[in-house]
Design a protein around this motif. Structure first.
Motif, PDB file in Angstrom:
ATOM      1  N   PHE A   6       0.842  -1.187   0.000  1.00  0.00           N
ATOM      2  CA  PHE A   6       0.000   0.000   0.000  1.00  0.00           C
ATOM      3  C   PHE A   6       0.882   1.243   0.000  1.00  0.00           C
ATOM      4  CE2 PHE A   6      -2.271  -3.288   2.401  1.00  0.00           C
ATOM      5  CZ  PHE A   6      -3.366  -3.458   1.573  1.00  0.00           C
ATOM      6  N   TYR A   8       0.480   5.273   0.798  1.00  0.00           N
ATOM      7  CA  TYR A   8      -0.401   6.251   1.434  1.00  0.00           C
ATOM      8  C   TYR A   8       0.171   7.653   1.265  1.00  0.00           C
ATOM      9  CZ  TYR A   8      -2.063   2.258   4.281  1.00  0.00           C
ATOM     10  OH  TYR A   8      -2.560   1.060   4.712  1.00  0.00           O
ATOM     11  N   VAL A  14      -5.206   6.040   0.725  1.00  0.00           N
ATOM     12  CA  VAL A  14      -4.495   5.043  -0.058  1.00  0.00           C
ATOM     13  C   VAL A  14      -4.403   5.533  -1.507  1.00  0.00           C
ATOM     14  CG1 VAL A  14      -4.495   2.664  -0.872  1.00  0.00           C
ATOM     15  CG2 VAL A  14      -5.289   3.184   1.426  1.00  0.00           C
ATOM     16  N   SER A  17      -2.855   0.442  -4.118  1.00  0.00           N
ATOM     17  CA  SER A  17      -3.180  -0.724  -3.305  1.00  0.00           C
ATOM     18  C   SER A  17      -3.045  -1.975  -4.159  1.00  0.00           C
ATOM     19  CB  SER A  17      -4.618  -0.604  -2.786  1.00  0.00           C
ATOM     20  OG  SER A  17      -5.036  -1.814  -2.209  1.00  0.00           O
ATOM     21  N   ARG A  26      -9.298  -5.303   3.675  1.00  0.00           N
ATOM     22  CA  ARG A  26      -9.389  -3.833   3.678  1.00  0.00           C
ATOM     23  C   ARG A  26      -9.186  -3.265   5.088  1.00  0.00           C
ATOM     24  NH1 ARG A  26      -8.327   0.006   0.256  1.00  0.00           N
ATOM     25  NH2 ARG A  26      -9.638   1.807   0.514  1.00  0.00           N
ATOM     26  N   VAL A  29      -5.710  -1.903   5.840  1.00  0.00           N
ATOM     27  CA  VAL A  29      -5.437  -0.534   5.372  1.00  0.00           C
ATOM     28  C   VAL A  29      -5.833   0.465   6.453  1.00  0.00           C
ATOM     29  CG1 VAL A  29      -6.078   1.192   3.651  1.00  0.00           C
ATOM     30  CG2 VAL A  29      -5.748  -1.174   2.972  1.00  0.00           C
ATOM     31  N   ASP A  30      -7.006   0.276   7.018  1.00  0.00           N
ATOM     32  CA  ASP A  30      -7.497   1.183   8.057  1.00  0.00           C
ATOM     33  C   ASP A  30      -6.681   1.071   9.339  1.00  0.00           C
ATOM     34  OD1 ASP A  30      -9.489   2.048   6.325  1.00  0.00           O
ATOM     35  OD2 ASP A  30     -10.884   0.482   6.991  1.00  0.00           O
ATOM     36  N   ARG A  33      -3.497   3.061   8.953  1.00  0.00           N
ATOM     37  CA  ARG A  33      -3.796   4.495   8.968  1.00  0.00           C
ATOM     38  C   ARG A  33      -4.001   4.981  10.400  1.00  0.00           C
ATOM     39  NH1 ARG A  33      -8.667   4.691   6.466  1.00  0.00           N
ATOM     40  NH2 ARG A  33      -7.694   4.726   4.424  1.00  0.00           N
TER      41      ARG A  33
END
Length: 182
Positions: A6, A8, A14, A17, A26, A29-30, A33
Motif C-alpha cells: 500500500f 499512502y 491510499v 493498493s 481492507r 489498510v485502516d 492508517r
C-alpha cells in the motif's frame, strides 16, 4: 511472502493498493492508517504489528510505502524491496510525491506486476525493468520553476518581447504584411 503493498499520502489516503494474498483485507489498510499515520505519538519502529499482521513501512517525503504480511518473513528482504521500489519509482518519474504517484499510477501498477510475483520479489534492477516497461513517467514540474518561467514571460511581454508559440505566429504575420515600397 508479502501479502499486500500500500502507498499512502500524509493524510492516510491510499494512493496505490495491491493485495497478493487472501488473508490481507481492507481492514489492514485502516489499521495502519489509525495506528501509524494518525498515531498521537510518532511511531519510531519501521515494523508495526497490529492484530497478527506485520506492517513494514518506509516514508519518503510525505508518502508512506507499507508492505503487509501475516506470515513470518525475512524483514531485511522486505525492506530491501521497499527501498528498491523507491529507487525504481524515482528513476522512472523523479521525486516521489503525491502528485507524481497520482500522475503515474498506471506505470506503478505495471512496475509492481514486474517486480512482485504473487508477493515474491523478482528482478528490481532499473536497467532490466526499462527493457520491459518502456513507458516514460510523467514528471511534475517544480513550482519555483513554473513561477520563474511565468515571471520571465510576463517581464518579456512588458518589455515588448514576445515569447513562446505566440511570438513565432506574430512574427510570421508581420513578415507577410509588409507595406509596399514607394
Amino acid at each position: 511472502m508479502i501479502g499486500g503493498l500500500f502507498i499512502y499520502n500524509h493524510k492516510g489516503e491510499v494512493l496505490i493498493s495491491r493485495v497478493y494474498r487472501d488473508d490481507i483485507g481492507r481492514n489492514a489498510v485502516d489499521a495502519f492508517r489509525v495506528n501509524v499515520i494518525h498515531a498521537r505519538q510518532q511511531v519510531r519502529s519501521p515494523v508495526t504489528n497490529i492484530a497478527r499482521t506485520s506492517f513494514f513501512h518506509v516514508k519518503r517525503s510525505n508518502i508512506w510505502l507499507a508492505a503487509v504480511t501475516k506470515q513470518n518473513v525475512n524483514a531485511a528482504m522486505v525492506f530491501e524491496f521497499l527501498y528498491k521500489m523507491c529507487d525504481v519509482m524515482a528513476a522512472y518519474f523523479g521525486k516521489i510525491s503525491e502528485e507524481n504517484i497520482k500522475n503515474n499510477f498506471v506505470l506503478i501498477y505495471e512496475l509492481l506486476d514486474e517486480i512482485l510475483d504473487f508477493g515474491y520479489p523478482q528482478n528490481s534492477e532499473t536497467g532490466a525493468l526499462k527493457t520491459f516497461i518502456t513507458q516514460q513517467g510523467i514528471k511534475s514540474q517544480d513550482p519555483s520553476l513554473i513561477a520563474f518561467s511565468s515571471f520571465s514571460a510576463s517581464l518579456a511581454a512588458s518589455c515588448g518581447h514576445l515569447v513562446g508559440p505566440a511570438a513565432s505566429s506574430i512574427r510570421q504575420k508581420k513578415s507577410s504584411h509588409r507595406s509596399p515600397a514607394r
